[in-house]
Design an enzyme around this catalytic site. Structure first.
Site, PDB file in Angstrom:
ATOM      1  N   ALA A  95       7.051   2.329   6.697  1.00  0.00           N
ATOM      2  CA  ALA A  95       6.791   3.272   7.781  1.00  0.00           C
ATOM      3  C   ALA A  95       5.596   2.928   8.655  1.00  0.00           C
ATOM      4  O   ALA A  95       5.649   3.092   9.879  1.00  0.00           O
ATOM      5  CB  ALA A  95       6.595   4.676   7.195  1.00  0.00           C
ATOM      6  N   ASP A 114      -4.182  -0.711  -5.421  1.00  0.00           N
ATOM      7  CA  ASP A 114      -2.792  -0.382  -5.100  1.00  0.00           C
ATOM      8  C   ASP A 114      -1.855  -1.578  -5.202  1.00  0.00           C
ATOM      9  O   ASP A 114      -0.646  -1.421  -5.350  1.00  0.00           O
ATOM     10  CB  ASP A 114      -2.691   0.238  -3.699  1.00  0.00           C
ATOM     11  CG  ASP A 114      -3.312  -0.633  -2.616  1.00  0.00           C
ATOM     12  OD1 ASP A 114      -3.952  -1.657  -2.944  1.00  0.00           O
ATOM     13  OD2 ASP A 114      -3.172  -0.294  -1.434  1.00  0.00           O
ATOM     14  N   ARG A 120       3.820   0.696  10.173  1.00  0.00           N
ATOM     15  CA  ARG A 120       3.742  -0.091  11.405  1.00  0.00           C
ATOM     16  C   ARG A 120       4.927   0.171  12.347  1.00  0.00           C
ATOM     17  O   ARG A 120       5.117  -0.572  13.311  1.00  0.00           O
ATOM     18  CB  ARG A 120       3.607  -1.576  11.076  1.00  0.00           C
ATOM     19  CG  ARG A 120       2.277  -1.910  10.425  1.00  0.00           C
ATOM     20  CD  ARG A 120       2.051  -3.404  10.312  1.00  0.00           C
ATOM     21  NE  ARG A 120       0.795  -3.709   9.634  1.00  0.00           N
ATOM     22  CZ  ARG A 120      -0.397  -3.774  10.221  1.00  0.00           C
ATOM     23  NH1 ARG A 120      -0.504  -3.558  11.527  1.00  0.00           N
ATOM     24  NH2 ARG A 120      -1.480  -4.061   9.528  1.00  0.00           N
ATOM     25  N   SER A 148       0.813  -1.215   0.000  1.00  0.00           N
ATOM     26  CA  SER A 148       0.000   0.000   0.000  1.00  0.00           C
ATOM     27  C   SER A 148       0.845   1.263   0.000  1.00  0.00           C
ATOM     28  O   SER A 148       0.493   2.261  -0.628  1.00  0.00           O
ATOM     29  CB  SER A 148      -0.935  -0.005   1.214  1.00  0.00           C
ATOM     30  OG  SER A 148      -1.796  -1.116   1.169  1.00  0.00           O
TER      31      SER A 148
END
Length: 551
Positions: free
Chosen positions: A287, A463, A289, A81
């Site tokens: 980034a 995506d 999580r 994503s």
């Protein structure tokens, strides 16, 4: 985005009119694959998407959503994503997290940068702690990068190293955690043979320990904090391989949901809690999580849970995880600088995908570009349950908000992310994923019906893939079986292409997809959307997917 007072600096498109409202719908985890019983999109009732595909084939196109098309190192790298929405929003292909880290590690520059110099100050007296996902899935982290980081850190002065592992089972097959831990243990034993005090200190499953996102469930982060920082967990072992094998067997949890554990010595004392004077690196390159644990490690003013003890440490991320928050303030590899994204529009999203149509679409930037022209609507996600329990999630609520925004006439564009196919697909529950795809299709219909009422235009895309293939396959493409003769469920993203569909009563009758764009990918969507708004895209954007022919 408000329909009045909009300041566009792009040149007008010579053949397409301005002023038609555009809905951009992103179906998360909705790829295109051969039809069989493991293709949940095929199995599900999806009349809306079926009609887009079969009713107007000249307005339906497949594009790449993985590998080099989205800035990843190779076409063996599945999309995700983050990179998907970066590409959708940027309109250009930028080297992404994994590729940036690969380059920095291969050149050795990572060990010469300011971030590494910052943590290196602790090496003489303190411990280097490495926290992250132990996997070769390539979505959040990669085992080979951890191995290079371990070797490079030890060669550059780290004398004591503790690794805090998070097992995967989401981007890779469930059960592979044991092999990854065995590999890491072998690497650490080789370091010990060189005089480095290196071992695994704690662990737990990624969805239950540390790796929550968008502040959905701080208890996940707290469980990680307790094990990693305080050295406390409900399960204690002297060996990490034993820990993973035992917890999988006794709790029946899969890799994603293993409970937290700590490694202890013969005196039942934790071998690696984080204390004053230590250095900490979160080695995930993705980034979303890592932001929450970064806040817990870095912020002095923190109230999400009782940290009990806050050690004075030097902390760095593999990358900077939030450019707007400057979080973390120190990082080993600089993120891609994505300027001039296509974001002039309104965003619509659900909480678990908060960053995808905002932060990632905005070129890794938080917040509004212009509060007078943008409006964010947050639909709270279900918390405390796995997504297969309620596979419809909040798809219809999202669609209702988008419908209302379209019908209000206030917005030039409404952007929506429907997360069902991805979030439920990750659970590996095929029946639930079928329900999820049906719900997403119903949400698309509600949005497209609103576009029909206002004479607008729609763009429906995705995506990356996920729900279209839920089984691991052998080289001949047949379902792969385990030792018991049972199919191996696939919970990860895929390498499949994703659709782009355009239409609506406001679409110029001469618009069709071009056939001369070589290897079209998600980055081509931005210029396409700009055209549909009546503007030409900047010259350095990836070319538009559409052309206008005279009737």
């Amino acid at each position: 985005m408000g329909s009045s007072g909009v300041s566009w600096t792009l040149p007008d498109h010579p053949k397409l009119p301005k002023g038609k409202p555009v809905a951009v719908v992103v179906l998360d985890g909705w790829g295109e694959a051969d039809a069989d019983q493991y293709n949940c999109i095929h199995v599900a009732e999806t009349p809306t998407m079926d009609l887009l595909k079969k009713g107007a084939p000249e307005k339906w196109k497949l594009v790449k959503a993985h590998g080099t098309a989205v800035g990843l190192p190779s076409d063996d790298d599945m999309g995700n994503s983050e990179v998907g929405h970066n590409a959708l929003g940027a309109g250009r292909i930028f080297a992404q997290g994994a590729k940036l880290v690969d380059t920095a590690l291969a050149s050795g520059k990572i060990f010469e940068g300011e971030g590494f110099k910052y943590i290196k100050e602790c090496f003489d007296q303190g411990t280097l702690h490495l926290i992250g996902l132990l996997s070769d899935g390539g979505v959040h982290s990669r085992l080979d990068q951890l191995q290079l980081l371990l070797n490079g850190a030890s060669a550059n002065g780290a004398k004591k190293i503790r690794v805090h592992i998070l097992t995967d089972g989401r981007d890779v097959l469930d059960g592979t955690s044991v092999g990854f831990v065995e590999t890491l243990e072998n690497d650490l034993s080789q370091l010990r043979a060189k005089g480095i005090d290196a071992c695994i200190a704690s662990g737990g499953g990624r969805m239950y320990v540390t790796m929550d996102r968008y502040e959905n469930d701080w208890d996940v982060v707290k469980r990680g904090w307790d094990a990693q920082v305080l050295g406390e967990a409900p399960h204690k072992f002297q060996n990490a391989v034993e820990a993973v094998k035992t917890l999988r067997a006794e709790t029946k949890a899969n890799d994603q949901y293993l409970p937290p554990f700590v490694i202890v010595d013969d005196s039942d004392k934790a071998v690696g809690p984080i204390v004053d004077g230590d250095a900490v690196v979160t080695f995930n390159f993705r980034a979303d999580r890592m932001v929450m644990i970064a806040k817990a490690l870095e912020y002095e003013d923190f109230d999400k849970f009782d940290r009990v003890r806050v050690p004075k440490i030097r902390y760095a991320g593999m990358l900077q995880y939030d450019g707007e928050l400057k979080l973390p303030s120190h990082y080993l590899v600089s993120p891609p600088e994505i300027e001039r994204t296509s974001v002039y529009e309104l965003f619509r999203h659900e909480t678990v995908k908060f960053g995808h149509v905002t932060f990632f679409w905005n070129g890794n930037r938080s917040g509004y570009f212009d509060e007078t022209k943008e409006e964010y609507v947050e639909i709270p996600s279900d918390s405390g349950i796995t997504f297969n329990v309620k596979p419809k999630m909040k798809a219809l609520e999202i669609a209702e908000k988008a419908r209302d925004a379209i019908l209000s006439g206030k917005f030039d564009q409404v952007r929506v992310n429907l997360p069902n196919g991805d979030m439920v697909g990750h659970t590996g529950d095929i029946e639930a994923t079928v329900v999820a795809c049906k719900a997403a299709d119903e949400a698309v219909k509600m949005i497209l019906d609103a576009i029909e009422q206002v004479g607008g235009i729609y763009v429906v895309t995705a995506d990356h893939g996920n729900a279209e293939d839920m089984v691991k396959r052998n080289k001949s493409g047949q379902p792969q079986l385990d030792k018991k003769g049972e199919i191996q469920i696939l919970t990860s993203h895929t390498l499949q292409p994703v659709p782009v569909a355009i239409g609506g009563p406001g679409l110029h009758s001469g618009v069709r997809f071009r056939n001369d764009v070589q290897t079209p990918g998600l980055a081509n969507v931005a210029a396409t959307v700009m055209n549909l708004h009546g503007f030409e895209a900047p010259a350095d954007y990836e070319p538009t997917l559409i052309e206008v022919v005279d009737n």
